[in-house]
Design an enzyme around this catalytic site. Structure first.
Site, short mmCIF file in Angstrom:
data_model
loop_
_atom_site.label_atom_id
_atom_site.label_comp_id
_atom_site.label_asym_id
_atom_site.label_seq_id
_atom_site.Cartn_x
_atom_site.Cartn_y
_atom_site.Cartn_z
CB ALA A 294 -0.91 0.01 1.22
N GLY B 219 0.31 5.49 0.83
CA GLY B 219 -0.61 6.55 1.23
C GLY B 219 -0.05 7.29 2.41
N GLY B 220 -0.70 8.38 2.77
CA GLY B 220 -0.22 9.17 3.90
C GLY B 220 1.21 9.62 3.64
CG MET B 221 3.26 11.47 6.32
SD MET B 221 3.27 12.88 5.21
CE MET B 221 5.02 13.23 5.13
N GLY B 222 3.88 7.37 3.81
CA GLY B 222 4.79 6.28 3.54
C GLY B 222 4.24 5.23 2.60
CB VAL C 299 3.07 -0.55 3.79
CG1 VAL C 299 3.25 -1.82 4.60
CG2 VAL C 299 2.77 0.63 4.70
CE LYS D 127 3.59 4.51 7.38
NZ LYS D 127 2.50 4.83 8.31
CG ASP E 77 -5.27 10.23 11.65
OD1 ASP E 77 -6.38 10.75 11.42
OD2 ASP E 77 -4.50 9.85 10.76
#
Length: 962
Positions: A23, A25-28, A30, A45, A137
């Protein structure tokens, strides 16, 4: 293959092999990887290359550190972390499942499913909150469903609670996910654990209804609650209260209420019929059956701190029928955890009641309470008329009469939680919960906030168990829930004087004073006495506490507080330890289980060199309170006292991995009730490179002091040489520490070195309030050693100028008092060097070190205890022929690692005095102690050691060592 991916493969080899991307997304991003050693799948990650920014790297590193800080079955575990250039990566559990967001695309959850998912997430949040971490979050995409459990992930923007001033990061940027940010987080206000509970409430609302909760426009009163199960309705209403203080007090309370409301099973009609038929057949066969689960009892003993809340009878409005069993959940949750009080699980209770006769009064309730081992139970009734609800409750003792009755009423069903809180406060005012602590009972009558009361009682329990960090956190939550709660502030101030707590007691006690008029006379007297304690008014504090114990001679807390005042101020006032010892012995006579009194008596025994008694008190303290930072330090001291090398090694290994404050406490304890060489080994643990530069500097300073205490000036200087490159505040800088040690009265330091040190001191940061007074003080002392009387007087005048204008610059408040006393100190040392002993003593008599030698103000050496002034007093009194007074001041030294440097010279002086007074046995004991301390001293100090050795040989006719 990208450059980042290639570097990642190289960093992970040979243990981990990357397989594919999972995956992004966000800041990283995986990746799936294989652990070739343990033969399992893991996830890796890494910060995405396009997000390779300082902020992104910090967030990923923050997430790794957060996950490494604690482990929990409902939190994704981390195995390894590392750096990739300016980026970071970490290896974590591979979660083979789906997110809650993906699951909700197929439809809403059942109440049982929602309760199970919510319970798992709340268990994870409780663990995080206990470690001081707020997630910030919580949303469906961060909840992972794996088989029959839920895991909470993505701690990338989580924060330690002490850093959470607001919900903003950087310059005005809110962190979190729009649509899942609670109102205070969306507004950029302070976020707390209650923020996470609201966020989970939004998640569960969506999971049960299929609708998103709209924060900007929705309050609990305005919300659409259609489609929610009746049992879960009050649980979610409380979670989604707009004001944080109106929500569940903690994740565990929310979890228990959710699990009971969503997971209780009721016997089906078919099951009931089968049970009836089986029972009938058994009776027909001639066997008498006691109602199921009532014989034998589930527990063999009855506890006075366990309570059962039975279903309330409901009369009037039919729509209130749900409250008969609903009150079991609501009131049980409100009472559970108040002090030592524990409620019987409503699920177990209601399950039992479905198979037994109805509870109609005390005669049918008592056997059920006894079955659960509960010494207390509550019966009640609800009357509804229109929107009005009136509730009555009675608290029963299993073996006695009604303890108290409580009544509450509301005009609207939406005020239900306020009604429950009101009932709970009234019931708790009896002092139930296993504590006869008067303060706890008074607290129930002086706050209108049940969450505040619950947290206060939790704080009291943690305080008595010596879990001081937990106590502080509980008291802070109490005063956050009720900002006028005087006893909450008093509890915080009282706990803040413990060595492992970094909270200013002065601010807390001032808030307690502000609201003291709500309290009875005795509690007001406590707060006023404690205020004098933290103000540095030692005589006033002592007198006030003596007045309290005079009026209430069996008040354990009052006696203990008096002992703390004495123990704190005795050294700077030159009074004997016996004054505090008799007070703490009185505490133990009243309460032998008072663990902190054992700790104080162990400390006093160490000062008095009675190691047998010190060991006995340490063992008792550890038996009563085996956990916490102080316990870790005491175990280290006990290992030395037992002369068990294996135990010592184990303790050192445990301390090596401990947080720095635990090591600092261990240094202090092992110095006083152990041995200086062993304390130096403990202090050296702070100098390891993985600790912060501040802690490394503190460690080098401690080891330097302890080396000098053993007469090893060269070794002390070598330690400070290693600290020289560290970038730390002035008070921990190597030049300042070196100057303070060089000013020791027994050292012969070459003039050139003294000149160089004075020059270094003059360069201390002038903007630091510490340096503003330390610079002229240290320079003045070095000038005295250089026989530069004119310069010494000039520095004394500079200190006086700071004291005269405390509003200017960083010299404010207590620092003005410090500057005044330090000016007197410099002049006293100068007068002593010039042979003006009476004048020097008069100047020291004018000083009032207790004004700033108070909790929350005492700073680092060289300003910590004025040990050199106390040693100088002894020297002056000895020169003036006032031997008995001199003995008291020499005996006042050795209360901390920083004072140990004067211990050997003080023992030599005491030995000389006792020999002159015709007490050779006591003189020999002091000579022996001095030569043991300085057995391996530097050549410069060898003449003093040899003088003591020859004196001991003369008195005993046998040498003490080879």
């Amino acid at each position: 293959m990208s450059e980042v991916l290639e570097r990642l493969r190289a960093a992970l080899a040979p243990q981990y092999e990357l397989e594919r991307e999972l995956a992004s997304g966000g800041m990283g991003t995986v990746y799936l990887a294989r652990d070739t050693v343990l033969d399992r799948s893991v996830a890796v990650k890494v910060l995405r290359s396009e997000d390779d920014s300082e902020t992104g790297a910090k967030r990923l590193l923050n997430e790794a550190r957060i996950l490494a800080r604690f482990s929990h079955p409902n939190v994704v575990s981390i195995h390894q972390a590392g750096r990739l250039g300016e980026s970071f990566y970490y290896v974590m559990d591979y979660v083979d499942g789906e997110t809650l967001e993906e699951r909700l695309k197929r439809g809403s959850l059942s109440p049982e499913e929602a309760a199970r998912v919510g319970s798992d997430v709340l268990a994870a949040l409780q663990a995080a909150h206990e470690h001081g971490i707020v997630h910030r979050d919580v949303k469906p995409s961060n909840v992972f469903l794996v088989k029959d459990r839920a895991l909470l992930g993505d701690f990338g923007i989580a924060k330690r609670t002490e850093t959470l001033a607001t919900g903003l990061t950087g310059s005005g940027h809110r962190v979190g996910t729009p649509g899942y940010m609670p109102p205070e987080q969306a507004a950029g206000d302070r976020v707390t654990p209650a923020t996470d509970l609201y966020a989970l409430g939004m998640v569960l609302y969506e999971a049960l209804t299929g609708r998103r909760w709209s924060v900007p426009m929705t309050t609990a009163a305005e919300a659409d609650w259609s489609g929610l199960p009746r049992g879960l309705l009050p649980v979610l209403k409380r979670a989604l209260a707009w004001a944080p203080e109106q929500r569940w007090p903690d994740a565990e309370s929310f979890r228990r209420a959710l699990a009971r409301a969503g997971g209780r099973r009721i016997l089906s009609p078919v099951t009931a019929i089968v049970a009836f038929v089986v029972a009938t057949l058994i009776v027909a066969a001639g066997v008498w059956i006691v109602p199921p689960l009532l014989a034998p009892p589930a527990t063999e003993s009855v506890s006075s701190t366990t309570i059962v809340v039975f279903p309330f009878s409901v009369r009037g409005a039919g729509e209130l029928a749900y409250l008969d069993e609903g009150m079991v959940d609501l009131l049980s949750t409100a009472l559970d955890g108040a002090g030592q009080l524990r409620t019987v699980d409503p699920h177990a209770l209601l399950s039992l009641l479905e198979r037994t006769e109805a509870v109609t009064g005390p005669e049918t309730a008592a056997p059920v309470a006894r079955h659960f081992g509960a010494g207390l139970y509550v019966l009640g009734s609800i009357v509804g008329a229109g929107d009005r609800i009136q509730v009555s409750a009675a608290l029963y003792d299993l073996e006695g009469p009604i303890l108290t009755r409580a009544q509450a009423k509301i005009e609207d069903e939406g005020q239900l939680f306020e009604l429950v809180d009101d009932l709970s406060r009234q019931l708790l005012a009896t002092g139930v919960g296993g504590s006869d602590n008067r303060l706890s009972r008074v607290a129930a009558l002086t706050t209108n906030s049940l969450p505040a009361l619950r947290e206060y009682l939790r704080g009291e329990n943690a305080y008595r168990a010596a879990r001081f960090d937990s106590a502080v956190a509980a008291y802070q939550r109490a005063v956050a829930a009720d900002t006028t709660f005087a006893l909450g502030y008093y509890g915080l101030a009282r706990t803040a004087i413990q060595p492992e707590v970094s909270v200013d007691p002065g601010e807390a006690i001032q808030r307690a004073l502000q609201y003291k008029d709500r309290l009875p006379d005795r509690e007001r007297a406590f707060i006023e006495a404690h205020d004098a304690f933290v103000r540095g008014a030692a005589s006033e504090a002592e007198q006030r506490f003596r007045t309290v114990v005079g009026e209430y001679p069996n008040d354990v807390d009052a006696w203990y507080s008096l002992g703390r005042v004495l123990l704190w101020y005795l050294p700077v006032l030159g009074r004997p330890t016996s004054e505090a010892r008799v007070v703490f012995e009185r505490v133990l006579a009243l309460d032998p289980e008072r663990n902190d009194a054992h700790y104080q008596l162990a400390w006093i025994a160490g000062i008095e060199r009675d190691y047998v008694e010190a060991r006995a008190h340490i063992e008792r303290r550890l038996a009563l309170a085996p956990e916490g930072r102080t316990a870790l330090a005491l175990r280290a001291a006990l290992g030395y006292a037992r002369e068990d090398s294996t135990e010592q090694e184990l303790n050192l290994a445990e301390l090596r991995q401990a947080e720095s404050i635990s090591v600092v406490i261990a240094v202090q304890v092992t110095t006083v009730v152990g041995e200086i060489g062993y304390a130096a080994e403990v202090a050296a643990l702070l100098t390891e490179p993985w600790r912060s530069q501040i802690q490394q500097a503190r460690g080098h300073s401690m080891v330097a002091h302890l080396n000098l205490a053993m007469g090893r000036w060269a070794a002390a200087k070598a330690q400070l040489d290693r600290a020289e490159p560290l970038e730390v505040s002035p008070e921990l800088s190597a030049p300042a520490t070196r100057a303070a040690l060089a000013a020791s009265l027994f050292l012969a330091v070459p003039g050139r070195e003294l000149e160089r040190l004075r020059s270094h001191v003059a360069g201390l940061d002038p903007t630091s309030r510490w340096a503003r007074v330390a610079r002229p003080y240290l320079a003045g002392l070095l000038s005295v050693r250089l026989e530069d009387q004119e310069a010494a007087e000039q520095y004394a005048r500079e200190l006086e100028a700071h004291a005269a204008t405390p509003e200017s610059g960083p010299v404010v408040g207590e620092w003005a008092a410090i500057a005044q006393d330090l000016a007197l100190s410099v002049r006293a040392h100068a007068a002593s060097a010039a042979g003006r002993h009476e004048q020097a003593l008069a100047m020291l008599d004018r000083a009032e070190p207790e004004r700033w030698w108070r909790p929350g103000v005492v700073g680092a050496e060289p300003l910590e205890s004025l040990a050199r002034d106390r040693y100088l007093r002894g020297e002056l009194l000895r020169e003036l022929g006032r031997d008995e007074e001199a003995l008291i001041w020499y005996g006042s030294l050795g209360w901390s690692y920083a004072e140990q440097i004067y211990l050997a010279p003080a023992h030599l002086r005491r030995a000389e005095i006792y020999e002159r007074l015709g007490d050779p046995e006591t003189a020999a004991s002091h000579y022996r102690r001095a030569i043991v301390l300085w057995e391996d001293c530097d050549p410069e100090l060898r003449p003093m050691w040899e003088q003591g050795y020859r004196a001991l040989e003369r008195l005993t006719r046998e040498p003490s060592s080879n």
